[in-house]
Design a protein around this motif. Structure first.
Motif, mmCIF file in Angstrom:
data_model
loop_
_atom_site.group_PDB
_atom_site.id
_atom_site.type_symbol
_atom_site.label_atom_id
_atom_site.label_comp_id
_atom_site.label_asym_id
_atom_site.label_seq_id
_atom_site.Cartn_x
_atom_site.Cartn_y
_atom_site.Cartn_z
ATOM 1 N N GLY A 1 16.494 34.008 39.955
ATOM 2 C CA GLY A 1 17.808 34.110 39.341
ATOM 3 C C GLY A 1 18.933 33.996 40.352
ATOM 4 O O GLY A 1 18.714 33.969 41.569
ATOM 5 N N THR A 2 20.155 33.922 39.823
ATOM 6 C CA THR A 2 21.337 33.877 40.674
ATOM 7 C C THR A 2 22.386 34.822 40.091
ATOM 8 O O THR A 2 22.627 34.821 38.883
ATOM 9 C CB THR A 2 21.874 32.443 40.808
ATOM 10 N N GLN A 3 22.966 35.641 40.943
ATOM 11 C CA GLN A 3 23.887 36.688 40.491
ATOM 12 C C GLN A 3 25.279 36.113 40.261
ATOM 13 O O GLN A 3 25.825 35.426 41.137
ATOM 14 C CB GLN A 3 23.961 37.811 41.531
ATOM 15 N N VAL A 4 25.825 36.412 39.104
ATOM 16 C CA VAL A 4 27.218 36.069 38.795
ATOM 17 C C VAL A 4 27.967 37.370 38.560
ATOM 18 O O VAL A 4 27.558 38.176 37.720
ATOM 19 C CB VAL A 4 27.301 35.173 37.545
ATOM 20 N N THR A 5 29.039 37.567 39.306
ATOM 21 C CA THR A 5 29.859 38.756 39.152
ATOM 22 C C THR A 5 31.293 38.331 38.900
ATOM 23 O O THR A 5 31.866 37.581 39.690
ATOM 24 C CB THR A 5 29.795 39.642 40.405
ATOM 25 N N VAL A 6 31.834 38.795 37.780
ATOM 26 C CA VAL A 6 33.199 38.443 37.400
ATOM 27 C C VAL A 6 34.051 39.704 37.471
ATOM 28 O O VAL A 6 33.785 40.675 36.759
ATOM 29 C CB VAL A 6 33.246 37.835 35.998
ATOM 30 N N SER A 7 35.064 39.677 38.308
ATOM 31 C CA SER A 7 35.940 40.838 38.452
ATOM 32 C C SER A 7 37.164 40.680 37.547
ATOM 33 O O SER A 7 37.635 39.583 37.291
ATOM 34 C CB SER A 7 36.387 40.978 39.907
ATOM 35 N N LEU B 1 35.629 32.444 32.916
ATOM 36 C CA LEU B 1 34.673 33.542 33.014
ATOM 37 C C LEU B 1 35.325 34.888 32.711
ATOM 38 O O LEU B 1 36.504 35.111 33.029
ATOM 39 C CB LEU B 1 34.033 33.553 34.395
ATOM 40 N N LYS B 2 34.535 35.769 32.112
ATOM 41 C CA LYS B 2 34.998 37.090 31.731
ATOM 42 C C LYS B 2 34.109 38.146 32.397
ATOM 43 O O LYS B 2 32.957 37.866 32.719
ATOM 44 C CB LYS B 2 34.936 37.238 30.210
ATOM 45 N N PRO B 3 34.625 39.347 32.571
ATOM 46 C CA PRO B 3 33.791 40.396 33.185
ATOM 47 C C PRO B 3 32.461 40.602 32.461
ATOM 48 O O PRO B 3 31.450 40.909 33.104
ATOM 49 C CB PRO B 3 34.687 41.632 33.103
ATOM 50 N N GLU B 4 32.448 40.410 31.166
ATOM 51 C CA GLU B 4 31.200 40.578 30.406
ATOM 52 C C GLU B 4 30.184 39.482 30.666
ATOM 53 O O GLU B 4 29.053 39.553 30.190
ATOM 54 C CB GLU B 4 31.488 40.702 28.906
ATOM 55 N N ASP B 5 30.565 38.444 31.400
ATOM 56 C CA ASP B 5 29.604 37.414 31.800
ATOM 57 C C ASP B 5 28.813 37.822 33.049
ATOM 58 O O ASP B 5 27.892 37.113 33.463
ATOM 59 C CB ASP B 5 30.322 36.094 32.094
ATOM 60 N N GLY C 1 24.036 28.925 42.907
ATOM 61 C CA GLY C 1 25.417 28.671 42.516
ATOM 62 C C GLY C 1 26.194 29.888 42.066
ATOM 63 O O GLY C 1 27.389 29.795 41.781
ATOM 64 N N GLY C 2 25.519 31.023 41.980
ATOM 65 C CA GLY C 2 26.224 32.237 41.572
ATOM 66 C C GLY C 2 27.168 32.733 42.653
ATOM 67 O O GLY C 2 27.220 32.192 43.764
ATOM 68 N N GLY C 3 27.925 33.767 42.298
ATOM 69 C CA GLY C 3 28.844 34.343 43.261
ATOM 70 C C GLY C 3 29.797 35.299 42.601
ATOM 71 O O GLY C 3 29.617 35.669 41.431
ATOM 72 N N LEU C 4 30.811 35.693 43.354
ATOM 73 C CA LEU C 4 31.855 36.589 42.861
ATOM 74 C C LEU C 4 33.091 35.764 42.529
ATOM 75 O O LEU C 4 33.556 34.973 43.364
ATOM 76 C CB LEU C 4 32.180 37.632 43.929
ATOM 77 N N VAL C 5 33.606 35.942 41.325
ATOM 78 C CA VAL C 5 34.759 35.170 40.888
ATOM 79 C C VAL C 5 35.668 36.068 40.058
ATOM 80 O O VAL C 5 35.188 37.017 39.418
ATOM 81 C CB VAL C 5 34.314 33.928 40.094
ATOM 82 N N GLN C 6 36.937 35.784 40.070
ATOM 83 C CA GLN C 6 37.869 36.546 39.246
ATOM 84 C C GLN C 6 37.817 36.068 37.802
ATOM 85 O O GLN C 6 37.446 34.910 37.524
ATOM 86 C CB GLN C 6 39.289 36.402 39.784
ATOM 87 N N ALA C 7 38.189 36.928 36.904
ATOM 88 C CA ALA C 7 38.253 36.562 35.495
ATOM 89 C C ALA C 7 39.139 35.330 35.328
ATOM 90 O O ALA C 7 40.187 35.213 35.960
ATOM 91 C CB ALA C 7 38.798 37.718 34.672
ATOM 92 N N GLY C 8 38.672 34.408 34.480
ATOM 93 C CA GLY C 8 39.374 33.144 34.291
ATOM 94 C C GLY C 8 38.896 32.034 35.205
ATOM 95 O O GLY C 8 39.252 30.870 35.020
#
Length: 119
Positions: A112-118, A85-89, A8-15
């Motif tokens: 694990g699953t990678q979560v990246t918040v831009s 979500l925040k970049p620090e997450d 369920g992880g992925g790349l998402v923008q802040a908020g």
């Protein structure tokens, strides 16, 4: 040996929001507590959220009010709904069987699953 499959992880923008899933290789009915953990680059793995067999939840302070942990014993799955979500997450997120008293993990880790918040 119990195994975990996180997704369920992925790349998402802040908020933004993501919902993580943790599939467990045995019945979660018999597991007293399950937790979500995360490891950011260059940092130690840390506790994020936990849920008991009775549904009692606890959270790390920085995610309170934004993250919600839940479990579906019929599907042997634990979820982590992450909102605002925040970049620090940004981190790799893992689940594990958890000692309720200490929130410490007790089993081997999944991939694990990678979560990246831009920002």
């Amino acid at each position: 040996q119990v195994q975990f499959v996180e997704s369920g992880g992925g790349l998402v923008q802040a908020g933004g929001s993501l919902r993580l899933s943790c599939g467990v290789s045995r019945s979660t009915v018999s597991i007293n507590a399950i937790g979500w953990y995360r490891q950011a680059p260059g940092k130690q793995r840390e506790f994020v959220a936990g849920i008991s067999s009775g549904g009692t939840t606890n959270y790390e302070d920085s995610v309170k009010g934004r993250f919600t942990i839940s479990r579906d014993n019929a599907k042997n799955t634990v979820y982590l709904q992450m909102n605002d979500l925040k970049p620090e997450d940004t981190a790799v997120y893992y689940c594990n069987i958890m000692l309720r008293a200490t929130s410490r993990p007790v089993a081997s880790w999944g991939q694990g699953t990678q979560v990246t918040v831009s920002s």
